[in-house]
Design a protein around this motif. Structure first.
Motif: not given
Lengths: 149, 385
Positions: B308-312
């Motif tokens: 959910q968050y790694a790319p952000r």
């Protein structure tokens, strides 16, 4: 410590790989949401719109449609990943699916949570916390977790 | 997931050891010459061996630590008949498995264990359970060319292979790893040196030599080819294969097959018979067994979180999902710092990913990248939410 480094690296690699698989494409056939006409402008204080009641209803309708393609429109699922009919049929069998926009909380610039209530055929309701990602000008469901009372 | 894999693996190893037949072997006399430097290790003492229990030496992998937890679990499952010992090569973990301070020291330790067992009335047979590169180290240790040096007064190197009752490899990269000889491996090697305060990084032959190879494919220059064990030594290969089950609202959506344990592909973990670069053929009559250790994880929290968050976490401000590319990535805390704070406020205390491919970093040496990433990550994580 060495183990922690290794595990952290593995998790990173694994997470990035999974992330790539999850978000490399997310529904090319999905009708463009109203906000998708242009990419959000680059600025130092970016903002994304809150989930509106209409968008929430649309997401719920897609989920309950019984159509794999429409269900896919609501989710961050790679386009080449076939969805299990168990998911499509299971959602279609719900008596109701409602997303409560009053619970919408942005937890970051492009992610948010919102609660949804699913009522099954027996009338049993379960509340789920949806993690949303703002993708291509609209909110998609990235993950769901049951809300324990 | 790690715990589940470890638990299942221990069960498999316990089963394998239980089924492995003992092979008597004579212990060679120990006299030392040209000894490799094997001090500063956390090896198990061998003075507690008894005749009635077979010694089993656990050998950790690259960047690993002595397998204390695995030993604890094995001892619980197999309280009698086996004695589990730890071999440690942590201080030289970044070297290739053929290095005298890895394979030579391992060979010498196996000799010592065998001798001690024999002196207490045992048959001197030693079993090895090796994780990842530890299995490669065992293959080198059993080869006279890479094992312990000749005993004093002798020109012949001792035969360690003759002491082995069997080798169980767990997630051993017989055919390398896709991450071997890549920037990721270099970075990981550098991070180990960072922890050890070795600056600048001395580089890592292990990171290079763990490159993928099948059959006659050669390893990178400077990497000694991995010898086969004599056919008398039974090899059991345990390979892990993880699958992440994606679910929504409790309904199964689709699976993500990791094809291995995310570091060592299953083909490599079970690829002993086609794993000797340089043209060495597997010996006919080898006894090899394959064991799949399959693990299904339903929406694994950590992966899910990362997904959910790694790319952000590393996204620069103002770049939205569809516009976000690898080229946009930033170091921790220099992009969406607010997300770090939000995650911390929500009570998350688990691992976070460190971006190492950000623009402007690619030309920097791994040591510098690692140092910068570490510094910024610590700053981001220790900042007030």
């Amino acid at each position: 410590m060495r183990g922690v480094v290794l595990v952290a690296t593995l998790v990173t690699v694994c997470g990035l790989a999974v992330t790539y698989l999850l978000v490399r494409s997310t529904g090319d056939e999905r009708p463009p949401p109203p906000a998708a006409a242009s990419s959000p402008p680059a600025s130092s204080t970016p903002s994304v719109p809150a989930l509106t009641a209409d968008e929430a209803a649309e997401l719920a309708a897609w989920l309950a449609s019984g159509d794999p393609e429409r269900v896919r429109w609501a989710l961050t699922v790679p386009t080449d990943e076939p969805l299990d009919r168990v998911l499509v049929d299971g959602l279609a069998a719900q008596r109701s699916i409602s997303i409560d926009t009053t619970t919408f909380v942005t937890s970051a610039t492009e992610s948010a949570t919102v609660d949804a209530v699913l009522v099954d055929a027996a009338g049993i309701s379960v509340t789920w916390r949806l993690t949303l990602l703002y993708v291509d000008g609209g909110w998609l469901i990235a993950a769901t977790a049951p809300v324990t009372p | 997931m790690i715990r589940r894999i470890r638990t299942v693996t221990v069960a498999v190893v316990a089963l394998v050891l239980g089924l492995t037949a003992a092979v008597p072997a004579a212990a060679a006399p120990i006299a030392r010459s040209e000894e490799p430097q094997c001090t500063d290790r956390a090896n198990s003492p061998i003075d507690g061996l008894v005749a009635q229990a077979h010694p089993v030496v656990l050998v950790h992998g690259w960047n690993g630590a002595p397998m204390w937890e695995t030993r604890r679990l094995l001892e619980r499952r197999m309280p009698t008949g086996w004695q589990f010992l730890l071999f440690d090569y942590g201080p030289v973990t970044n070297r290739w498995a053929a290095d005298p301070e890895i394979s030579g020291c391992l060979g010498r330790y196996l000799q010592d264990v065998s001798t001690a067992h024999s002196r207490r009335g045992g048959d001197g047979t030693v079993y090895v359970v090796a994780h990842s590169m530890g299995g490669l180290a065992t293959r080198f240790a059993a080869d006279p060319l890479y094992g312990p040096p000749p005993d004093a007064g002798s020109d012949e190197r001792p035969s360690v292979a003759g002491l082995l009752g069997g080798l169980v490899t767990v997630a051993k990269p017989h055919q390398g790893s896709p991450w071997g000889n890549t920037g990721y491996a270099d970075l990981l090697a550098t991070l180990v040196d960072v922890k050890e305060d070795f600056w600048p990084s001395t580089g890592s032959p292990a990171a290079t030599c763990l490159a993928p190879h099948v059959g006659n494919e050669k390893l990178p220059a400077g990497c000694a080819p991995i010898p086969y064990l004599p056919r008398e030594v039974r090899v059991d290969q345990v390979g892990g294969r993880g699958t992440v089950e994606r679910t929504y609202f409790g309904f199964h959506a689709y699976d993500i097959d990791l094809g291995g344990d995310s570091v060592v592909p299953l083909d490599s973990a079970e690829g002993y018979l086609n794993s000797a670069p340089g043209g060495t053929a597997a010996t006919r009559g080898m006894s090899v067994r394959l064991i799949d250790d399959r693990c299904r994880v339903e929406d694994m929290g950590l992966v899910q979180w990362a997904a959910q968050y790694a790319p952000r976490l590393d996204a620069p401000a103002g770049v939205a999902g569809p516009d976000l590319t690898y080229a946009d990535r930033l170091l921790p805390g220099t992009g969406l710092a607010a997300l770090f704070a939000a995650v911390k406020r929500n009570g998350y205390h688990g691992p976070v990913s460190v971006e190492v491919c950000a623009v402007g970093l690619e030309d920097r040496p791994p040591a510098e990248r690692a140092r910068l990433a570490r510094t910024l990550t610590v700053q981001a994580l220790t900042a007030s939410p």
